[in-house]
Design a protein around this motif. Structure first.
Motif, PDB file in Angstrom:
ATOM      1  N   ALA A  99     -15.396  -4.018 -19.836  1.00  0.00           N
ATOM      2  CA  ALA A  99     -15.637  -4.285 -21.257  1.00  0.00           C
ATOM      3  C   ALA A  99     -15.403  -5.773 -21.533  1.00  0.00           C
ATOM      4  N   SER A 100     -15.768  -6.201 -22.735  1.00  0.00           N
ATOM      5  CA  SER A 100     -15.659  -7.616 -23.068  1.00  0.00           C
ATOM      6  C   SER A 100     -14.197  -8.047 -23.097  1.00  0.00           C
ATOM      7  N   LEU A 101     -13.985  -9.312 -22.739  1.00  0.00           N
ATOM      8  CA  LEU A 101     -12.641  -9.888 -22.787  1.00  0.00           C
ATOM      9  C   LEU A 101     -12.318 -10.315 -24.206  1.00  0.00           C
ATOM     10  N   THR A 102     -11.275  -9.776 -24.852  1.00  0.00           N
ATOM     11  CA  THR A 102     -10.388  -8.765 -24.297  1.00  0.00           C
ATOM     12  C   THR A 102     -10.541  -7.463 -25.077  1.00  0.00           C
ATOM     13  N   CYS A 103     -10.420  -6.356 -24.331  1.00  0.00           N
ATOM     14  CA  CYS A 103     -10.548  -5.040 -24.953  1.00  0.00           C
ATOM     15  C   CYS A 103      -9.424  -4.154 -24.424  1.00  0.00           C
ATOM     16  N   SER A 104      -8.303  -4.173 -25.130  1.00  0.00           N
ATOM     17  CA  SER A 104      -7.114  -3.430 -24.708  1.00  0.00           C
ATOM     18  C   SER A 104      -6.661  -2.485 -25.814  1.00  0.00           C
ATOM     19  N   PHE A 105      -5.850  -1.509 -25.424  1.00  0.00           N
ATOM     20  CA  PHE A 105      -5.380  -0.511 -26.382  1.00  0.00           C
ATOM     21  C   PHE A 105      -3.893  -0.248 -26.177  1.00  0.00           C
ATOM     22  N   ILE A 106      -3.168  -0.156 -27.285  1.00  0.00           N
ATOM     23  CA  ILE A 106      -1.820   0.397 -27.266  1.00  0.00           C
ATOM     24  C   ILE A 106      -1.947   1.813 -27.793  1.00  0.00           C
ATOM     25  N   LEU A 107      -1.518   2.763 -27.005  1.00  0.00           N
ATOM     26  CA  LEU A 107      -1.645   4.181 -27.328  1.00  0.00           C
ATOM     27  C   LEU A 107      -0.245   4.777 -27.446  1.00  0.00           C
ATOM     28  N   THR A 108      -0.045   5.665 -28.399  1.00  0.00           N
ATOM     29  CA  THR A 108       1.256   6.317 -28.561  1.00  0.00           C
ATOM     30  C   THR A 108       1.081   7.747 -29.058  1.00  0.00           C
ATOM     31  N   LYS A 109       2.032   8.597 -28.678  1.00  0.00           N
ATOM     32  CA  LYS A 109       1.993   9.979 -29.159  1.00  0.00           C
ATOM     33  C   LYS A 109       2.757  10.139 -30.462  1.00  0.00           C
ATOM     34  N   HIS A 110       3.361   9.074 -30.950  1.00  0.00           N
ATOM     35  CA  HIS A 110       4.101   9.109 -32.215  1.00  0.00           C
ATOM     36  C   HIS A 110       3.164   8.688 -33.350  1.00  0.00           C
ATOM     37  N   VAL A 111       2.426   9.648 -33.858  1.00  0.00           N
ATOM     38  CA  VAL A 111       1.427   9.365 -34.885  1.00  0.00           C
ATOM     39  C   VAL A 111       2.095   8.794 -36.130  1.00  0.00           C
ATOM     40  N   GLY A 112       1.550   7.699 -36.608  1.00  0.00           N
ATOM     41  CA  GLY A 112       2.074   7.044 -37.803  1.00  0.00           C
ATOM     42  C   GLY A 112       3.060   5.939 -37.526  1.00  0.00           C
ATOM     43  N   LEU A 113       3.566   5.870 -36.291  1.00  0.00           N
ATOM     44  CA  LEU A 113       4.581   4.856 -35.981  1.00  0.00           C
ATOM     45  C   LEU A 113       3.991   3.448 -35.965  1.00  0.00           C
ATOM     46  N   LEU A 114       2.774   3.306 -35.520  1.00  0.00           N
ATOM     47  CA  LEU A 114       2.142   1.978 -35.523  1.00  0.00           C
ATOM     48  C   LEU A 114       2.040   1.436 -36.950  1.00  0.00           C
ATOM     49  N   ARG A 115       1.646   2.301 -37.874  1.00  0.00           N
ATOM     50  CA  ARG A 115       1.571   1.861 -39.271  1.00  0.00           C
ATOM     51  C   ARG A 115       2.967   1.566 -39.813  1.00  0.00           C
ATOM     52  N   GLU A 116       3.905   2.423 -39.494  1.00  0.00           N
ATOM     53  CA  GLU A 116       5.279   2.218 -39.953  1.00  0.00           C
ATOM     54  C   GLU A 116       5.838   0.900 -39.420  1.00  0.00           C
ATOM     55  N   SER A 117       5.468   0.554 -38.195  1.00  0.00           N
ATOM     56  CA  SER A 117       5.995  -0.657 -37.569  1.00  0.00           C
ATOM     57  C   SER A 117       5.356  -1.930 -38.104  1.00  0.00           C
ATOM     58  N   ASN A 118       4.103  -1.849 -38.541  1.00  0.00           N
ATOM     59  CA  ASN A 118       3.343  -3.068 -38.837  1.00  0.00           C
ATOM     60  C   ASN A 118       2.921  -3.254 -40.290  1.00  0.00           C
ATOM     61  N   ASP A 119       2.930  -2.197 -41.078  1.00  0.00           N
ATOM     62  CA  ASP A 119       2.456  -2.300 -42.453  1.00  0.00           C
ATOM     63  C   ASP A 119       3.527  -2.953 -43.335  1.00  0.00           C
ATOM     64  N   VAL A 120       3.116  -3.945 -44.095  1.00  0.00           N
ATOM     65  CA  VAL A 120       4.030  -4.633 -45.020  1.00  0.00           C
ATOM     66  C   VAL A 120       3.334  -4.798 -46.366  1.00  0.00           C
ATOM     67  N   SER A 121       4.085  -5.250 -47.347  1.00  0.00           N
ATOM     68  CA  SER A 121       3.509  -5.479 -48.678  1.00  0.00           C
ATOM     69  C   SER A 121       2.765  -6.808 -48.709  1.00  0.00           C
ATOM     70  N   GLY A 122       1.982  -7.009 -49.746  1.00  0.00           N
ATOM     71  CA  GLY A 122       1.275  -8.267 -49.931  1.00  0.00           C
ATOM     72  C   GLY A 122      -0.197  -8.207 -49.593  1.00  0.00           C
ATOM     73  N   GLY A 123      -0.675  -7.049 -49.140  1.00  0.00           N
ATOM     74  CA  GLY A 123      -2.083  -6.942 -48.765  1.00  0.00           C
ATOM     75  C   GLY A 123      -2.932  -6.199 -49.769  1.00  0.00           C
ATOM     76  N   ASP A 124      -2.450  -6.106 -51.022  1.00  0.00           N
ATOM     77  CA  ASP A 124      -3.187  -5.346 -52.033  1.00  0.00           C
ATOM     78  C   ASP A 124      -4.569  -5.920 -52.318  1.00  0.00           C
ATOM     79  N   TYR A 125      -4.722  -7.219 -52.091  1.00  0.00           N
ATOM     80  CA  TYR A 125      -6.026  -7.857 -52.320  1.00  0.00           C
ATOM     81  C   TYR A 125      -7.079  -7.361 -51.340  1.00  0.00           C
ATOM     82  N   LEU A 126      -6.603  -6.790 -50.209  1.00  0.00           N
ATOM     83  CA  LEU A 126      -7.500  -6.394 -49.123  1.00  0.00           C
ATOM     84  C   LEU A 126      -7.541  -4.884 -48.917  1.00  0.00           C
TER      85      LEU A 126
END
Length: 543
Positions: free
Chosen positions: A373-400
Motif C-alpha cells: 500500500a502507499s507510504l504510509t498506510c498503518s493501523f492501530i487496532l484495539t479490542k477496547h472499543v471507544g478507548l481511542l476516542r477516550e484517549s484522543n478526543d478533547v474540547s475545542g473542535g466544535d467548529y469542525l
C-alpha cells in the motif's frame, strides 16, 4: 510511419509518436501473440478494431484473463504487465501509450548521483513554466532509487502495486480529510471496513474491533502506549503524568520507535526495558517474568509489554501466548507490533506464527510494507472499543465536529486533524487480491525464501546467520580465500556497498558479534528465486 514485424506473428506500425503519447496499429494473424510485458511508467489502452483477443493481465502477481471483441477497449494500468493473443483468424488493434514508452523506461538505479542535479534547481523562489517543471520532475524521478525493482531488498517493502497507483490517483483527485464523516463519508466507511476485517483476522469478536489509520508503524506503537496509559490511569489525560516509574517492556530486537514514544509521552527512554532474546531473536519469557517481578518489588508500575511479530533484522516472532499469561497475571497491557509480520495472518500456512494474537489489547499493522500500500498506510487496532476516542478526543473542535446520531467523526480517534484517505490504498489492493490472494502472496514469497536457504547451504562462502521464521533471510558473505582482506568481519558490508555502486542491487546489512551480514527482505510481489540467486552470485563475484 514506421513498420516493425515480430516473429512473423504480427505487424506493428507506429502511427504517431511524441514524448506525451504514442499511437501504434498492430495487424495480427491466427494464434499470434505478444509475450507478457510491461510498459514502464506508461499506461496502455488497446482498442480492438477487428477480431477476438485474449488479454492476460498481471497486476503485481495477480493474474486476470480478459476477452475483448470489436469495439472493446483493454487498459493496462501503469505498473502492470499484459500479453495479447489473437483468438480469431486475424485481427487489428490500436494501441495508445501515455506517455511514450521509450521516454520513461523503468531502469534500475541504486545509487543517486545527486550532483547531477543543481542545487539551484531545487530552490523555491521564482516560478517555473509547466514544460520546464515536467522536465525537472522527470529528472527527479530518474535520479530516485528504483524501489520498484525486485533487486531492491533494502527495506521492509519493495515493488509498486498497480492497484496502489490506481488508488493514489483517486485519493489525489478527491483530496479530502478523514477528520469528519461529512467531508469523507465513503472513505470513512472504507477505513472502518479495513479495520473490521483486520480485527476479524486477529480473532476479535465483532463487538470488540476498533482502530484508526495512522501515519506509520511508529505512530501506531506510540498510540498503543498512549491507550495503555489511558486505560490504567485515565486521570493523566488532564493532570499529566505526575509520578514516574511507568515501565515499557520490549525485546532487545524490538523497533526503536518504542523509545521515541516513551520520550514523547513523557515516560522517558530509561523506562523502556529491553529483555534479552534467544538465538532466533525471540523474547525470552523467563527473563521478562523476572524483570517484571523485580520492578514491582522496586515500586515500579508495569504499563505495557510488547510482543514483536516479525522483527526487523531476523524476522522473529515473540511467543504471544506465553507473554500474555504474564500480562494477565499482573494486569499489564499486551501490545503486538505486527508492522512487518502481521500479513502472516492472511495465510493458513503462516498464521500460527501469531498464535495468541487475539489475546492482545492492541496490534500494529503496516499495509505499506509487505502488501504494497502507499507510504504510509498503518493501523492501530484495539479490542477496547471507544478507548481511542477516550484517549484522543478533547474540547475545542466544535467548529469542525458536529454531533450526529449515526456516526462518530474519525478525527476524534486520532491526535491528527487533517488526515488523508490512506486506508483506500490498502482497501483497493485487498479488494483486488481477496484475503486468500494476499495469503497466496505470502506463501509464494515464503517458498522463494526456502529455495534460497537450500541454495545458500550448498555455497561454501555463504553462511546462514539464523534460522528464518518469516520473510527475512540473513546471509554472511565470506571473503575469497585467495584474497587478503583487512577486516573479514566487514566483508558483507563491503559487498553491499559494491552492489549499490555498480547499480546491481540494494540490500541492507546488519551485524552481530561475528561481523556484518546481508539482510534479504522478501517483499516484491513479482520476486523470483532467480532474482535472489543473482544478487548472491554478484555478491560472490566481488573482489
Amino acid at each position: 510511419m514506421a513498420e516493425h514485424s515480430y516473429d512473423n506473428s504480427y505487424k506493428r506500425t507506429v502511427l504517431f509518436e511524441s514524448d506525451a503519447f504514442e499511437v501504434v496499429s498492430i495487424e495480427w494473424f491466427k494464434d499470434s501473440f505478444s509475450p507478457e510485458h510491461n510498459h514502464g511508467w506508461s499506461q496502455c489502452s488497446v482498442l480492438v478494431q477487428d477480431g477476438l483477443f485474449e488479454n492476460t493481465l498481471d497486476m503485481g502477481g495477480k493474474i486476470e484473463i480478459q476477452l475483448a471483441e470489436v469495439g472493446q477497449v483493454i487498459t493496462t494500468p501503469i505498473g502492470a504487465k499484459h500479453g495479447l493473443r489473437c483468438l480469431s483468424n486475424g485481427g487489428k488493434t490500436l494501441h495508445v501509450y501515455t506517455p511514450k514508452i521509450e521516454s520513461r523506461k523503468i531502469e534500475g538505479r541504486f545509487h543517486a548521483p545527486i550532483q547531477n542535479l543543481n542545487a539551484s534547481e531545487l530552490k523555491l523562489s521564482e516560478p517555473m513554466r509547466i514544460n520546464e517543471l515536467k522536465s525537472l520532475l522527470n529528472r527527479i524521478q530518474s535520479l530516485s532509487i528504483s524501489t520498484h525493482s525486485p533487486y531492491f531488498m533494502n527495506q521492509l517493502f519493495s515493488g509498486i502495486m498497480p492497484q496502489m497507483l490506481m488508488a493514489e490517483s483517486l485519493i489525489a483527485q478527491t483530496r479530502t480529510t478523514l477528520a469528519t464523516q461529512e467531508a469523507s463519508p465513503v472513505f470513512s466507511k472504507i477505513e472502518e471496513e479495513v479495520i473490521d476485517e483486520l480485527g476479524n483476522l486477529i480473532g476479535w469478536p465483532k463487538t470488540k474491533r476498533d482502530g484508526v489509520n495512522v501515519p506509520g508503524g511508529s505512530a501506531a506503537n506510540f498510540m498503543a502506549i498512549h491507550c495503555a496509559r489511558q486505560k490504567k490511569f485515565p486521570e493523566y489525560k488532564k493532570t499529566g503524568t505526575t509520578s514516574g516509574g511507568l515501565r515499557i517492556y520490549v525485546s532487545d530486537q524490538a523497533h526503536y520507535s518504542f523509545k521515541k514514544a516513551a520520550v514523547t509521552l513523557g515516560i522517558g527512554s530509561d523506562n523502556v526495558i529491553s529483555i534479552g532474546s534467544d538465538e532466533r531473536g525471540r523474547l525470552r519469557v523467563e527473563l521478562l517474568a523476572k524483570q517484571i517481578k523485580a520492578d514491582i518489588e522496586a515500586g515500579k508500575t508495569p504499563l505495557i509489554v510488547v510482543a514483536t511479530a516479525g522483527t526487523t533484522v531476523l524476522g522473529a516472532f515473540d511467543p504471544i501466548e506465553e507473554i500474555e499469561k504474564i500480562c494477565r497475571a499482573h494486569s499489564i497491557w499486551l501490545h503486538v507490533d505486527g508492522a512487518w509480520g502481521g500479513p502472516a495472518l492472511f495465510s493458513d500456512n503462516t498464521k500460527q506464527l501469531l498464535s495468541g494474537i487475539s489475546l492482545a489489547d492492541s496490534v500494529t499493522f503496516d499495509a505499506h510494507k509487505l502488501f504494497g500500500a502507499s507510504l504510509t498506510c498503518s493501523f492501530i487496532l484495539t479490542k477496547h472499543v471507544g478507548l481511542l476516542r477516550e484517549s484522543n478526543d478533547v474540547s475545542g473542535g466544535d467548529y469542525l465536529f458536529h454531533p450526529t446520531d449515526t456516526s462518530v467523526d474519525r478525527g476524534k480517534l486520532s491526535w491528527q486533524c487533517g488526515r488523508g484517505a490512506d486506508a483506500m490504498s490498502f482497501w483497493t489492493i485487498w479488494k483486488s487480491y481477496g484475503t486468500q490472494g494476499l495469503g497466496n502472496l505470502v506463501d509464494s514469497l515464503i517458498q522463494i525464501r526456502q529455495e534460497t536457504e537450500s541454495w545458500v547451504k550448498e555455497q561454501p562462502r555463504l553462511e546462514l546467520v539464523a534460522e528464518a521464521s518469516f520473510l527475512n533471510l540473513c546471509v554472511r558473505i565470506r571473503p575469497p580465500i585467495d584474497q587478503a582482506v583487512l577486516d573479514a568481519k566487514q566483508w558483507s558490508k563491503t559487498v553491499r556497498e559494491k552492489l549499490i555502486k555498480d547499480d546491481l542491487a540494494m540490500v541492507n546489512y546488519s551485524e552481530n558479534e561475528n561481523g556484518t551480514f546481508l539482510r534479504l527482505i522478501y517483499a516484491h510481489p513479482e520476486l523470483e528465486f532467480e532474482h535472489v540467486k543473482q544478487i548472491l552470485k554478484w555478491s560472490l563475484e566481488v573482489k
